[in-house]
Scaffold this motif. Sequence first.
Motif, PDB file in Angstrom:
ATOM      1  N   VAL A   1       0.867  -1.175   0.000  1.00  0.00           N
ATOM      2  CA  VAL A   1       0.000   0.000   0.000  1.00  0.00           C
ATOM      3  C   VAL A   1       0.905   1.226   0.000  1.00  0.00           C
ATOM      4  CG1 VAL A   1      -0.162   0.175   2.525  1.00  0.00           C
ATOM      5  CG2 VAL A   1      -2.023   1.072   1.093  1.00  0.00           C
ATOM      6  N   ASP A   2       0.429   2.310  -0.586  1.00  0.00           N
ATOM      7  CA  ASP A   2       1.238   3.524  -0.719  1.00  0.00           C
ATOM      8  C   ASP A   2       0.384   4.728  -0.357  1.00  0.00           C
ATOM      9  OD1 ASP A   2       3.702   4.986  -1.867  1.00  0.00           O
ATOM     10  OD2 ASP A   2       2.048   5.875  -2.978  1.00  0.00           O
ATOM     11  N   ILE A   3       0.968   5.680   0.379  1.00  0.00           N
ATOM     12  CA  ILE A   3       0.260   6.913   0.714  1.00  0.00           C
ATOM     13  C   ILE A   3       1.151   8.106   0.424  1.00  0.00           C
ATOM     14  CG2 ILE A   3       0.965   6.832   3.145  1.00  0.00           C
ATOM     15  CD1 ILE A   3      -1.728   8.140   3.829  1.00  0.00           C
TER      16      ILE A   3
ATOM     17  N   GLN B   1      -3.455  10.759  -0.748  1.00  0.00           N
ATOM     18  CA  GLN B   1      -3.704   9.851  -1.862  1.00  0.00           C
ATOM     19  C   GLN B   1      -3.164   8.475  -1.493  1.00  0.00           C
ATOM     20  OE1 GLN B   1      -2.747  11.243  -5.745  1.00  0.00           O
ATOM     21  NE2 GLN B   1      -3.244   9.324  -6.752  1.00  0.00           N
ATOM     22  N   VAL B   2      -4.072   7.527  -1.343  1.00  0.00           N
ATOM     23  CA  VAL B   2      -3.675   6.170  -0.983  1.00  0.00           C
ATOM     24  C   VAL B   2      -3.886   5.272  -2.194  1.00  0.00           C
ATOM     25  CG1 VAL B   2      -5.953   5.648  -0.017  1.00  0.00           C
ATOM     26  CG2 VAL B   2      -4.000   4.268   0.648  1.00  0.00           C
ATOM     27  N   GLY B   3      -2.890   4.470  -2.510  1.00  0.00           N
ATOM     28  CA  GLY B   3      -2.958   3.625  -3.703  1.00  0.00           C
ATOM     29  C   GLY B   3      -2.525   2.199  -3.414  1.00  0.00           C
ATOM     30  N   ASN B   4      -2.837   1.329  -4.356  1.00  0.00           N
ATOM     31  CA  ASN B   4      -2.470  -0.086  -4.272  1.00  0.00           C
ATOM     32  C   ASN B   4      -1.578  -0.418  -5.459  1.00  0.00           C
ATOM     33  OD1 ASN B   4      -2.246  -2.837  -4.179  1.00  0.00           O
ATOM     34  ND2 ASN B   4      -4.439  -3.278  -4.195  1.00  0.00           N
ATOM     35  N   PRO B   5      -0.240  -0.303  -5.295  1.00  0.00           N
ATOM     36  CA  PRO B   5       0.664  -0.628  -6.398  1.00  0.00           C
ATOM     37  C   PRO B   5       1.002  -2.113  -6.488  1.00  0.00           C
ATOM     38  CG  PRO B   5       1.907   0.279  -4.574  1.00  0.00           C
ATOM     39  CD  PRO B   5       0.465   0.280  -4.149  1.00  0.00           C
TER      40      PRO B   5
ATOM     41  N   CYS C   1     -12.899   9.986   3.096  1.00  0.00           N
ATOM     42  CA  CYS C   1     -12.653   9.335   1.810  1.00  0.00           C
ATOM     43  C   CYS C   1     -13.989   9.112   1.119  1.00  0.00           C
ATOM     44  CB  CYS C   1     -11.934   8.002   2.000  1.00  0.00           C
ATOM     45  SG  CYS C   1     -10.371   8.111   2.930  1.00  0.00           S
TER      46      CYS C   1
ATOM     47  N   LEU D   1      -9.585  -2.086  -2.059  1.00  0.00           N
ATOM     48  CA  LEU D   1      -8.794  -1.305  -3.007  1.00  0.00           C
ATOM     49  C   LEU D   1      -8.116  -2.283  -3.962  1.00  0.00           C
ATOM     50  CD1 LEU D   1      -8.118   1.675  -3.555  1.00  0.00           C
ATOM     51  CD2 LEU D   1      -6.040   1.370  -2.204  1.00  0.00           C
TER      52      LEU D   1
ATOM     53  N   SER E   1      -6.449   3.904  -6.802  1.00  0.00           N
ATOM     54  CA  SER E   1      -6.076   4.860  -5.771  1.00  0.00           C
ATOM     55  C   SER E   1      -7.293   5.685  -5.384  1.00  0.00           C
ATOM     56  CB  SER E   1      -4.946   5.783  -6.243  1.00  0.00           C
ATOM     57  OG  SER E   1      -5.376   6.592  -7.321  1.00  0.00           O
TER      58      SER E   1
ATOM     59  N   MET F   1      -8.452   9.440  -3.253  1.00  0.00           N
ATOM     60  CA  MET F   1      -8.028  10.697  -2.673  1.00  0.00           C
ATOM     61  C   MET F   1      -8.902  11.013  -1.470  1.00  0.00           C
ATOM     62  SD  MET F   1      -5.766  13.151  -3.151  1.00  0.00           S
ATOM     63  CE  MET F   1      -5.372  13.240  -4.904  1.00  0.00           C
TER      64      MET F   1
END
Length: 207
Positions: free
Chosen positions: A63-65, A90-94, A114, A123, A128, A130
Amino acid sequence: PGASETCTGTYAITQADIDAGFKDNTADVTAEEPTQPQDASISPRQVESQTTAEVMIPQQPTVDIAKSGELDLGANGVADPGDLINYTFQVGNPGNVTLTSVEITDPLVAPISCPGGNPIPTLAPGASVMCTGSYALTAGDISAGSVLNTADASAMDPMTEPVSDGDSDTVAVPRQMPTTGPFGLVALALALISAAALVLRRRSATR
């Protein structure tokens, strides 16, 4: 008798397969025994066999923020207690697996909103979201001249193992004098008078 044949085929894995971490499937083979000429009236007997193969699928849960803040100084253009720093998260799932219960936390910012709620229920890989939240300045923040804090994103992978990430952001808090409005003009005039008086004192001291 004693011979063998190798055959090939392909299957395209799905997201559900990746989330499971493996793919099981079963292959069947059927054949017919040959009949003797004198037994042409007899239907050939079928023989069959079956085997299952399990193929492991590597999982890469992550997970990435990314966090950023913008200071809103209000109408007077000066940092006052209560002025807001508006944050975006911004949280994403790479990774390559679906994440669940994706939650954003920040020790200074609450609530964090959110579109689908916080925690985010699911996710998908490559997706991602926001999210936003605000923090009200204190007198201590203004004295310090900046606000530094860290936001964290946590989630669960399909194997119910936790994954997390954090990102820090520093927002500068200017301590400049107001330059607009009646209070700003008065403050500016006082500053100019003080500066002029200082110059005159220095000139007098050098004579």
